[in-house]
Motif scaffolding. Sequence first.
Motif, PDB file in Angstrom:
ATOM      1  N   TYR A  57      -1.118  22.065 -74.024  1.00  0.00           N
ATOM      2  CA  TYR A  57      -0.542  23.003 -73.057  1.00  0.00           C
ATOM      3  C   TYR A  57      -1.276  22.863 -71.727  1.00  0.00           C
ATOM      4  N   PRO A  58      -0.602  22.442 -70.659  1.00  0.00           N
ATOM      5  CA  PRO A  58      -1.250  22.382 -69.349  1.00  0.00           C
ATOM      6  C   PRO A  58      -1.277  23.771 -68.698  1.00  0.00           C
ATOM      7  N   MET A  59      -1.768  23.850 -67.486  1.00  0.00           N
ATOM      8  CA  MET A  59      -2.018  25.140 -66.836  1.00  0.00           C
ATOM      9  C   MET A  59      -0.784  25.785 -66.207  1.00  0.00           C
ATOM     10  N   HIS A  60       0.269  25.032 -66.009  1.00  0.00           N
ATOM     11  CA  HIS A  60       1.398  25.495 -65.204  1.00  0.00           C
ATOM     12  C   HIS A  60       1.839  26.933 -65.499  1.00  0.00           C
ATOM     13  N   THR A  61       2.241  27.186 -66.734  1.00  0.00           N
ATOM     14  CA  THR A  61       2.846  28.487 -67.037  1.00  0.00           C
ATOM     15  C   THR A  61       1.841  29.629 -66.967  1.00  0.00           C
ATOM     16  N   PHE A  62       0.593  29.368 -67.317  1.00  0.00           N
ATOM     17  CA  PHE A  62      -0.417  30.420 -67.319  1.00  0.00           C
ATOM     18  C   PHE A  62      -0.744  30.868 -65.889  1.00  0.00           C
ATOM     19  N   VAL A  63      -0.600  29.968 -64.955  1.00  0.00           N
ATOM     20  CA  VAL A  63      -0.783  30.309 -63.544  1.00  0.00           C
ATOM     21  C   VAL A  63       0.472  30.989 -62.999  1.00  0.00           C
ATOM     22  N   LEU A  64       1.629  30.414 -63.266  1.00  0.00           N
ATOM     23  CA  LEU A  64       2.875  30.929 -62.700  1.00  0.00           C
ATOM     24  C   LEU A  64       3.159  32.365 -63.128  1.00  0.00           C
ATOM     25  N   GLU A  65       2.904  32.691 -64.393  1.00  0.00           N
ATOM     26  CA  GLU A  65       3.275  34.028 -64.859  1.00  0.00           C
ATOM     27  C   GLU A  65       2.408  35.117 -64.240  1.00  0.00           C
ATOM     28  N   ARG A  66       1.236  34.758 -63.743  1.00  0.00           N
ATOM     29  CA  ARG A  66       0.372  35.754 -63.113  1.00  0.00           C
ATOM     30  C   ARG A  66       0.647  35.920 -61.616  1.00  0.00           C
ATOM     31  N   LEU A  67       1.513  35.097 -61.084  1.00  0.00           N
ATOM     32  CA  LEU A  67       1.896  35.261 -59.678  1.00  0.00           C
ATOM     33  C   LEU A  67       2.691  36.545 -59.453  1.00  0.00           C
ATOM     34  N   TRP A  68       3.348  37.046 -60.505  1.00  0.00           N
ATOM     35  CA  TRP A  68       4.064  38.323 -60.364  1.00  0.00           C
ATOM     36  C   TRP A  68       3.105  39.441 -59.942  1.00  0.00           C
ATOM     37  N   SER A  69       1.932  39.507 -60.565  1.00  0.00           N
ATOM     38  CA  SER A  69       0.957  40.555 -60.226  1.00  0.00           C
ATOM     39  C   SER A  69       0.547  40.469 -58.764  1.00  0.00           C
ATOM     40  N   ALA A  70       0.260  39.258 -58.322  1.00  0.00           N
ATOM     41  CA  ALA A  70      -0.142  39.059 -56.927  1.00  0.00           C
ATOM     42  C   ALA A  70       1.001  39.403 -55.975  1.00  0.00           C
ATOM     43  N   TYR A  71       2.230  39.069 -56.383  1.00  0.00           N
ATOM     44  CA  TYR A  71       3.400  39.336 -55.543  1.00  0.00           C
ATOM     45  C   TYR A  71       3.645  40.841 -55.385  1.00  0.00           C
ATOM     46  N   VAL A  72       3.582  41.565 -56.496  1.00  0.00           N
ATOM     47  CA  VAL A  72       3.785  43.020 -56.445  1.00  0.00           C
ATOM     48  C   VAL A  72       2.712  43.673 -55.584  1.00  0.00           C
ATOM     49  N   GLN A  73       1.481  43.205 -55.734  1.00  0.00           N
ATOM     50  CA  GLN A  73       0.375  43.741 -54.941  1.00  0.00           C
ATOM     51  C   GLN A  73       0.581  43.457 -53.455  1.00  0.00           C
ATOM     52  N   THR A  74       0.934  42.238 -53.131  1.00  0.00           N
ATOM     53  CA  THR A  74       1.094  41.826 -51.735  1.00  0.00           C
ATOM     54  C   THR A  74       2.241  42.564 -51.058  1.00  0.00           C
ATOM     55  N   LYS A  75       3.359  42.691 -51.760  1.00  0.00           N
ATOM     56  CA  LYS A  75       4.555  43.326 -51.195  1.00  0.00           C
ATOM     57  C   LYS A  75       4.541  44.850 -51.320  1.00  0.00           C
ATOM     58  N   ARG A  76       3.558  45.380 -52.035  1.00  0.00           N
ATOM     59  CA  ARG A  76       3.437  46.824 -52.253  1.00  0.00           C
ATOM     60  C   ARG A  76       4.732  47.405 -52.824  1.00  0.00           C
TER      61      ARG A  76
END
Length: 221
Positions: free
Chosen positions: A191-210
């Motif tokens: 299993y490479p890193m792709h999905t484990f990184v991508l799925e956590r972008l939601w948290s950063a997106y919600v935080q950034t966009k408030r």
Amino acid sequence: MNYKIYNIVYGPGQYLNCEFDIYQNTVNSVDQKSYLFEYNPILAIMEKEKEADYIGIFSWKFAMKTGFFKKKIDFMLDRYSNQDVYSFCQSYPHFGDKFYEFTEKYHPGFMEIFKLLCDDLGLDSRENKHLIYSNFVLVKWEIYKEFVENVLKPAIALLEDKYEHLAWKNANYVDGLKPQQLKEATGLDYYPMHTFVLERLWSAYVQTKRLKFTNLTKIIL
């Protein structure tokens, strides 16, 4: 609430676990980008015309992993309406308030690539209270579409080019398929890193966009 949920499956044996619309993931080789796993169906589904006000695209294991079934979802949404994003992600004691740090512990190398991606995408990579993993989110359709176009697609492009050397590190995922099963199903040796990184972008997106956010697992009825 007018919502649409899909369950992503990989074979007929998983149908009985699904309450929602079934989407068969037929990608099974690296040439077809099998390393993106659920993101192949997510991209395909989000190319469709809008079908509902809210959309969720979940694994076939969603109910087993979260304890949320359709009746419970309907019940909760009737009482907690008008949010931009609903999460169905449990907060386990070992996460504490350091979910990204926890991810780094189990997938060494995560923080380096995650911070680089967030910097390039203009996202806040700091720890936050918006716990999201496994794509277990129900989101306003317009927001999900914006996330796909402005975050997910550019992030995948970066992982396939600028950060390819980091994305293909072994994620040390031990809860998935056994090596031989993985090879047969996806053509991957690990299993490479792709999905484990991508799925956590939601948290950063919600935080950034408030965005207006509710984690339904934290509500005791």
